[in-house]
Design a protein around this motif. Structure first.
Motif, PDB file in Angstrom:
ATOM      1  N   ARG A 144       0.807  -1.220   0.000  1.00 26.22           N
ATOM      2  CA  ARG A 144       0.000   0.000   0.000  1.00 26.22           C
ATOM      3  C   ARG A 144       0.844   1.276   0.000  1.00 26.22           C
ATOM      4  N   ARG A 145       0.327   2.270  -0.724  1.00 31.40           N
ATOM      5  CA  ARG A 145       0.796   3.650  -0.674  1.00 31.40           C
ATOM      6  C   ARG A 145       2.307   3.762  -0.892  1.00 31.40           C
ATOM      7  N   VAL A 146       2.790   3.104  -1.929  1.00 30.21           N
ATOM      8  CA  VAL A 146       4.185   3.278  -2.322  1.00 30.21           C
ATOM      9  C   VAL A 146       4.453   4.740  -2.640  1.00 30.21           C
ATOM     10  N   ASN A 147       3.480   5.379  -3.304  1.00 29.96           N
ATOM     11  CA  ASN A 147       3.526   6.824  -3.523  1.00 29.96           C
ATOM     12  C   ASN A 147       2.272   7.423  -2.902  1.00 29.96           C
ATOM     13  N   PRO A 148       2.336   7.874  -1.659  1.00 29.57           N
ATOM     14  CA  PRO A 148       1.141   8.374  -0.977  1.00 29.57           C
ATOM     15  C   PRO A 148       0.483   9.558  -1.671  1.00 29.57           C
ATOM     16  N   GLU A 149       1.261  10.326  -2.432  1.00 32.39           N
ATOM     17  CA  GLU A 149       0.688  11.504  -3.085  1.00 32.39           C
ATOM     18  C   GLU A 149      -0.320  11.125  -4.171  1.00 32.39           C
ATOM     19  N   LEU A 150      -0.259   9.886  -4.636  1.00 28.66           N
ATOM     20  CA  LEU A 150      -1.231   9.419  -5.623  1.00 28.66           C
ATOM     21  C   LEU A 150      -2.509   8.881  -4.986  1.00 28.66           C
ATOM     22  N   ARG A 151      -2.541   8.827  -3.636  1.00 30.76           N
ATOM     23  CA  ARG A 151      -3.710   8.328  -2.905  1.00 30.76           C
ATOM     24  C   ARG A 151      -4.036   6.890  -3.333  1.00 30.76           C
ATOM     25  N   LEU A 152      -5.281   6.622  -3.749  1.00 27.74           N
ATOM     26  CA  LEU A 152      -5.674   5.264  -4.099  1.00 27.74           C
ATOM     27  C   LEU A 152      -4.852   4.725  -5.264  1.00 27.74           C
ATOM     28  N   ALA A 153      -4.328   5.600  -6.098  1.00 31.64           N
ATOM     29  CA  ALA A 153      -3.528   5.169  -7.243  1.00 31.64           C
ATOM     30  C   ALA A 153      -2.091   4.855  -6.872  1.00 31.64           C
ATOM     31  N   GLY A 154      -1.732   4.984  -5.620  1.00 32.51           N
ATOM     32  CA  GLY A 154      -0.336   4.857  -5.220  1.00 32.51           C
ATOM     33  C   GLY A 154       0.089   3.498  -4.719  1.00 32.51           C
ATOM     34  N   ASP A 155      -0.772   2.460  -4.867  1.00 31.02           N
ATOM     35  CA  ASP A 155      -0.435   1.121  -4.384  1.00 31.02           C
ATOM     36  C   ASP A 155       0.415   0.371  -5.400  1.00 31.02           C
ATOM     37  N   MET A 156       1.075  -0.700  -4.910  1.00 32.45           N
ATOM     38  CA  MET A 156       2.042  -1.451  -5.701  1.00 32.45           C
ATOM     39  C   MET A 156       1.822  -2.947  -5.449  1.00 32.45           C
ATOM     40  N   SER A 157       2.419  -3.772  -6.281  1.00 32.23           N
ATOM     41  CA  SER A 157       2.379  -5.214  -6.060  1.00 32.23           C
ATOM     42  C   SER A 157       3.702  -5.687  -5.453  1.00 32.23           C
ATOM     43  N   MET A 158       3.679  -6.854  -4.822  1.00 29.82           N
ATOM     44  CA  MET A 158       4.899  -7.453  -4.299  1.00 29.82           C
ATOM     45  C   MET A 158       4.731  -8.967  -4.241  1.00 29.82           C
ATOM     46  N   ARG A 159       5.823  -9.684  -4.282  1.00 32.64           N
ATOM     47  CA  ARG A 159       5.793 -11.139  -4.229  1.00 32.64           C
ATOM     48  C   ARG A 159       5.285 -11.609  -2.870  1.00 32.64           C
ATOM     49  N   SER A 160       4.665 -12.779  -2.888  1.00 33.99           N
ATOM     50  CA  SER A 160       4.066 -13.323  -1.674  1.00 33.99           C
ATOM     51  C   SER A 160       4.596 -14.726  -1.407  1.00 33.99           C
ATOM     52  N   ASP A 161       4.235 -15.244  -0.247  1.00 34.05           N
ATOM     53  CA  ASP A 161       4.682 -16.559   0.187  1.00 34.05           C
ATOM     54  C   ASP A 161       3.569 -17.572  -0.048  1.00 34.05           C
ATOM     55  N   VAL A 162       3.678 -18.359  -1.125  1.00 33.62           N
ATOM     56  CA  VAL A 162       2.662 -19.358  -1.433  1.00 33.62           C
ATOM     57  C   VAL A 162       2.613 -20.430  -0.346  1.00 33.62           C
ATOM     58  N   ALA A 163       3.716 -20.627   0.369  1.00 35.29           N
ATOM     59  CA  ALA A 163       3.733 -21.628   1.444  1.00 35.29           C
ATOM     60  C   ALA A 163       2.716 -21.297   2.529  1.00 35.29           C
ATOM     61  N   SER A 164       2.378 -20.029   2.699  1.00 41.14           N
ATOM     62  CA  SER A 164       1.357 -19.657   3.684  1.00 41.14           C
ATOM     63  C   SER A 164      -0.014 -20.178   3.267  1.00 41.14           C
ATOM     64  N   VAL A 165      -0.305 -20.126   1.973  1.00 40.06           N
ATOM     65  CA  VAL A 165      -1.560 -20.671   1.466  1.00 40.06           C
ATOM     66  C   VAL A 165      -1.567 -22.188   1.640  1.00 40.06           C
ATOM     67  N   GLU A 166      -0.453 -22.813   1.341  1.00 37.42           N
ATOM     68  CA  GLU A 166      -0.319 -24.260   1.551  1.00 37.42           C
ATOM     69  C   GLU A 166      -0.617 -24.633   2.997  1.00 37.42           C
ATOM     70  N   ALA A 167      -0.074 -23.862   3.944  1.00 38.59           N
ATOM     71  CA  ALA A 167      -0.278 -24.155   5.366  1.00 38.59           C
ATOM     72  C   ALA A 167      -1.746 -24.028   5.750  1.00 38.59           C
ATOM     73  N   LEU A 168      -2.429 -23.021   5.224  1.00 35.23           N
ATOM     74  CA  LEU A 168      -3.860 -22.858   5.500  1.00 35.23           C
ATOM     75  C   LEU A 168      -4.669 -24.033   4.958  1.00 35.23           C
ATOM     76  N   CYS A 169      -4.397 -24.406   3.717  1.00 32.35           N
ATOM     77  CA  CYS A 169      -5.147 -25.502   3.097  1.00 32.35           C
ATOM     78  C   CYS A 169      -4.910 -26.824   3.824  1.00 32.35           C
ATOM     79  N   ARG A 170      -3.699 -27.040   4.271  1.00 24.63           N
ATOM     80  CA  ARG A 170      -3.374 -28.296   4.961  1.00 24.63           C
ATOM     81  C   ARG A 170      -3.959 -28.325   6.368  1.00 24.63           C
ATOM     82  N   ARG A 171      -3.906 -27.191   7.062  1.00 24.25           N
ATOM     83  CA  ARG A 171      -4.426 -27.161   8.432  1.00 24.25           C
ATOM     84  C   ARG A 171      -5.946 -27.265   8.452  1.00 24.25           C
ATOM     85  N   TYR A 172      -6.592 -26.693   7.436  1.00 26.54           N
ATOM     86  CA  TYR A 172      -8.057 -26.670   7.410  1.00 26.54           C
ATOM     87  C   TYR A 172      -8.586 -27.337   6.135  1.00 26.54           C
ATOM     88  N   PRO A 173      -8.475 -28.660   6.021  1.00 26.54           N
ATOM     89  CA  PRO A 173      -8.873 -29.344   4.793  1.00 26.54           C
ATOM     90  C   PRO A 173     -10.363 -29.254   4.496  1.00 26.54           C
TER      91      PRO A 173
END
Length: 430
Positions: free
Chosen positions: A277-306
């Motif tokens: 969020r808000r990589v460039n705060p001056e752009l307000r809602l337009a100022g967000d960015m993407s970033m890589r995530s940890d797919v292993a966290s999704v794996e852990a959720l799916c495995r813990r709660y089948p």
């Protein structure tokens, strides 16, 4: 579709005669099959000012704001001081008059104008405004849903939004059967102090400390709002640095409150992971960015709660293949859509191809993520064309091997992709 319609399209007996006919039928059906848009930021008309539509709202969409500043030496403060109409005029000149509208968002605006029957060649912005000025919100909803072929829309509903909350508390929110709710829980996971203040103001006895009483009240809050909205799933947008499990508030909230409430209500938990969020705060809602995530966290959720179903999309291109592979391993995981910055034609095509190659037709290939109502037109037209092209390629390969798909089978596959996979995953008939 009736047998007579099939015979008219395919010839005697309903059989597809050539590969060219196979491709034509597939691409035509992809453009005509009705759609369930399972994640948007749109609203039914009864939500008043929250339902955004019209020329100026389209032009001041945050994608176009950030793109416009690439051509400007002016200050952000000067832009934000303008009226919305002035901002729209400025963006129109920057992206459509001074330069050609070739980006996905800019060309999408042109697609909208053309599909609404406006004269794109005139380049007269005031004419476009005038053409829509006499329409009511209800009329525009009807027109756009007709043109786009979208049959059902999932809203994203936040009880901490004061304007929206009043609609629900007054007994509204369910007046248009074409719209359904999804309960947004971002604040509970990402801004707990704010959520505590809001829940207290609504009469829930919570505190920032994660006590047994607070857990009970959070579960009561979630259960009551799911019931009030008839929410079809719980939804959250998470930063790319989300980790599960961890010794933190998010893990406690998910384990102690959100998963138990989802299970008690029989609804999926939808996670959209990868925003910064808000990589460039001056752009307000337009100022967000993407970033890589940890797919292993999704794996852990799916495995813990089948037994818990998870709807999942990620924002970084680098995560997409791993996520699709993970979905092969867990049937309680449904990958959906090309989210946010991935909703451009090159990425939609790439992701649709490898998802179908890995998962067949057991995915939800797209959602619009629209914030302005007319965006349904271009987002679904552009995506349908790609989905049809990808499927036609796959059917042609089957044809060459001697496996001849029928028109009924093509229609079935497209209905699964664009409608039924979502409703089936929810366990609701459609």
């Amino acid at each position: 579709m009736t047998s007579a319609q099939v015979n008219t399209r395919t010839g005697a007996g309903g059989a597809i005669q050539t590969k060219a006919e196979l491709r034509r039928i597939t691409e035509e059906l992809a453009m005509s099959t009705k759609v369930t848009d399972m994640h948007t930021h749109l609203y039914a008309a009864e939500f008043g000012e929250l339902m955004l539509w019209g020329i100026d709202e389209l032009l001041t969409y945050h994608y176009l704001i950030s793109e416009s500043f690439r051509w400007s030496e002016g200050t952000y403060e000067e832009f934000w001081a303008m009226s919305k109409r002035e901002q729209a005029d400025w963006i129109w000149n920057k992206l459509f008059i001074e330069h050609s509208p070739v980006s996905e968002a800019a060309s999408g605006f042109i697609t909208i104008l053309e599909r609404l029957g406006l004269d794109v060649s005139s380049r007269n912005l005031d004419d476009y405004r005038q053409a829509l000025a006499s329409r009511t919100t209800e009329q525009q909803i009807d027109a756009v849903m007709q043109v786009s072929g979208v049959e059902h829309i999932l809203m994203t509903n936040d009880p901490f939004d004061k304007v929206e909350r009043e609609v629900w508390l007054s007994g509204g929110g369910k007046g248009d059967a074409r719209f359904s709710a999804a309960l947004r829980v971002d604040s509970l996971l990402n801004d707990w102090p704010f959520a505590v203040r809001e829940m207290k103001s609504l009469g829930y006895e919570v505190e920032e400390a994660w006590t047994e009483g607070t857990v009970t009240e959070v579960k009561r809050f979630l259960g009551e709002w799911i019931g009030r909205m008839d929410a079809l799933y719980l939804a959250v947008s998470m930063p790319g640095d989300f980790v599960y499990p961890a010794q933190d508030h998010r893990t406690r909230m998910i384990d102690d409150a959100m998963i138990p409430v989802c299970q008690a209500s029989g609804i999926p938990f939808a996670l959209m992971i990868g925003v910064r969020r808000r990589v460039n705060p001056e752009l307000r809602l337009a100022g967000d960015m993407s970033m890589r995530s940890d797919v292993a966290s999704v794996e852990a959720l799916c495995r813990r709660y089948p037994e818990q179903k998870f709807l999942l999309t990620m924002l970084a291109r680098e995560n997409q293949h791993e996520l699709a592979v993970l979905a092969r391993k867990f049937r309680n995981l449904m990958v959906f859509g090309c989210w946010w910055f991935l909703h451009i034609e090159s990425m939609v095509e790439e992701m649709t191809r490898f998802r179908i190659e890995l998962l067949g037709t057991s995915v939800i290939p797209q959602h619009s993520d629209c914030r302005v109502f007319e965006q349904l037109i271009y987002k679904w037209e552009h995506s349908r064309r790609i989905i049809g092209r990808v499927l036609a390629d796959k059917y042609e390969r089957l044809w060459d091997s001697g496996w001849k798909v029928t028109e009924e089978e093509i229609q079935r596959d497209l209905d699964d992709l664009l409608n039924q996979n979502f409703w089936r995953f929810l366990g609701r008939a459609r």
